[in-house]
Design a protein around this motif. Sequence first.
Motif, PDB file in Angstrom:
ATOM      1  N   ASP A 158       3.626  48.634  84.612  1.00 17.56           N
ATOM      2  CA  ASP A 158       3.803  47.225  84.919  1.00 17.56           C
ATOM      3  C   ASP A 158       5.128  46.719  85.151  1.00 17.56           C
ATOM      4  OD1 ASP A 158       5.552  46.876  82.496  1.00 17.56           O
ATOM      5  OD2 ASP A 158       3.932  47.026  81.084  1.00 17.56           O
ATOM      6  N   ILE A 159       5.274  45.554  85.869  1.00 17.28           N
ATOM      7  CA  ILE A 159       6.220  44.683  86.342  1.00 17.28           C
ATOM      8  C   ILE A 159       6.142  43.346  85.556  1.00 17.28           C
ATOM      9  CG2 ILE A 159       6.605  46.138  88.229  1.00 17.28           C
ATOM     10  CD1 ILE A 159       4.996  43.764  89.760  1.00 17.28           C
ATOM     11  N   ALA A 167       5.746  36.225  83.680  1.00 18.26           N
ATOM     12  CA  ALA A 167       4.709  36.879  83.998  1.00 18.26           C
ATOM     13  C   ALA A 167       4.766  38.334  84.009  1.00 18.26           C
ATOM     14  CB  ALA A 167       4.423  36.276  85.501  1.00 18.26           C
ATOM     15  N   THR A 168       3.739  38.881  83.536  1.00 19.10           N
ATOM     16  CA  THR A 168       3.552  40.237  83.563  1.00 19.10           C
ATOM     17  C   THR A 168       2.347  40.868  84.420  1.00 19.10           C
ATOM     18  OG1 THR A 168       5.016  40.604  81.567  1.00 19.10           O
ATOM     19  CG2 THR A 168       3.830  42.516  82.186  1.00 19.10           C
ATOM     20  N   ILE A 169       2.408  41.809  85.247  1.00 20.54           N
ATOM     21  CA  ILE A 169       1.397  42.370  85.854  1.00 20.54           C
ATOM     22  C   ILE A 169       1.329  43.938  85.547  1.00 20.54           C
ATOM     23  CG2 ILE A 169       0.115  43.272  87.852  1.00 20.54           C
ATOM     24  CD1 ILE A 169       1.554  40.607  89.268  1.00 20.54           C
ATOM     25  N   SER A 170       0.230  44.371  85.025  1.00 19.15           N
ATOM     26  CA  SER A 170      -0.060  45.762  84.556  1.00 19.15           C
ATOM     27  C   SER A 170      -1.024  46.483  85.404  1.00 19.15           C
ATOM     28  CB  SER A 170      -0.454  45.852  83.023  1.00 19.15           C
ATOM     29  OG  SER A 170      -0.565  47.231  82.750  1.00 19.15           O
ATOM     30  N   THR A 205      -2.918  40.565  84.136  1.00 20.20           N
ATOM     31  CA  THR A 205      -2.177  39.528  84.507  1.00 20.20           C
ATOM     32  C   THR A 205      -1.854  38.712  83.135  1.00 20.20           C
ATOM     33  OG1 THR A 205      -2.414  39.334  86.849  1.00 20.20           O
ATOM     34  CG2 THR A 205      -1.376  37.747  85.884  1.00 20.20           C
ATOM     35  N   GLU A 206      -0.635  38.586  82.729  1.00 19.24           N
ATOM     36  CA  GLU A 206      -0.279  37.944  81.338  1.00 19.24           C
ATOM     37  C   GLU A 206       1.023  36.905  81.798  1.00 19.24           C
ATOM     38  OE1 GLU A 206       1.624  39.582  77.421  1.00 19.24           O
ATOM     39  OE2 GLU A 206      -0.558  40.169  77.876  1.00 19.24           O
ATOM     40  N   VAL A 207       0.457  35.667  81.414  1.00 20.92           N
ATOM     41  CA  VAL A 207       1.706  34.629  81.913  1.00 20.92           C
ATOM     42  C   VAL A 207       1.984  33.912  80.540  1.00 20.92           C
ATOM     43  CG1 VAL A 207       2.080  32.621  83.155  1.00 20.92           C
ATOM     44  CG2 VAL A 207       0.807  34.308  84.160  1.00 20.92           C
ATOM     45  N   SER A 208       3.353  33.980  80.045  1.00 24.16           N
ATOM     46  CA  SER A 208       3.785  33.140  78.820  1.00 24.16           C
ATOM     47  C   SER A 208       4.219  31.748  79.170  1.00 24.16           C
ATOM     48  CB  SER A 208       4.632  33.893  78.154  1.00 24.16           C
ATOM     49  OG  SER A 208       4.187  35.009  77.715  1.00 24.16           O
ATOM     50  N   THR A 236      -7.900  39.996  82.883  1.00 25.49           N
ATOM     51  CA  THR A 236      -7.764  41.334  83.145  1.00 25.49           C
ATOM     52  C   THR A 236      -8.768  41.354  84.009  1.00 25.49           C
ATOM     53  OG1 THR A 236      -6.998  42.018  81.040  1.00 25.49           O
ATOM     54  CG2 THR A 236      -8.437  43.652  82.284  1.00 25.49           C
ATOM     55  N   GLU A 237      -8.935  42.187  85.154  1.00 24.91           N
ATOM     56  CA  GLU A 237     -10.223  42.624  86.039  1.00 24.91           C
ATOM     57  C   GLU A 237     -10.041  43.871  86.557  1.00 24.91           C
ATOM     58  OE1 GLU A 237      -9.942  40.697  89.937  1.00 24.91           O
ATOM     59  OE2 GLU A 237      -8.166  40.121  89.547  1.00 24.91           O
TER      60      GLU A 237
END
Length: 184
Positions: A75-76, A81-84, A122-125, A134-135
């Motif tokens: 992940d980055i 925002a975090t993308i895994s 994709t997670e956005v705080s 999630t896809e």
Amino acid sequence: MKKTLLLPLLVIAAPGFASDVYQQDGYFGVQYNMLNQETGGDDLEPSALQTRFGMQFNPFVALEGRLGYGFDDDDISDGAATISLDPEWLVGAYLKVGLDRSLPVAPYILLGHSTATAEVTTEVSTFFGTARDTEERTASDPSYGAGVEVNLSEETALTAEWVQLDDDDDFDLTTINIGFLQRF
């Protein structure tokens, strides 16, 4: 450009399919895949394990199939925002053309097609909480690469290769593979 590369390879490969002199050999192998997904910023670098199986038609030409499964995600994050990226399946079929596989070191090229399936989260705080999406994404494209077999004996070899699995404008997936090959 792809057509200009494919024609000479088919001319080289054609005698191998018609040859009665060479005894056909099968092979099986296992590889560790170091995947690299370009994102425009930081790259995602998950890992996978892959089996490969093929039929050697002459000392220079083989047809090969591959099946892999992701076991390590990456992940980055840029603060909020975090993308895994979690690879699930890798499937491919290739024409493998190279120097005589009986040499101590035998380089080769791969031309074929691959399909890669991954789960992207994709997670956005925000101030109001965390939004998560999630896809599952599937990419399927012509693939190409190059590698080398370092023969330990007539039946076994160590392998190293680079393969471009998918080369779309917004999805650029490459892999470095290290593995072991057993001929039978």
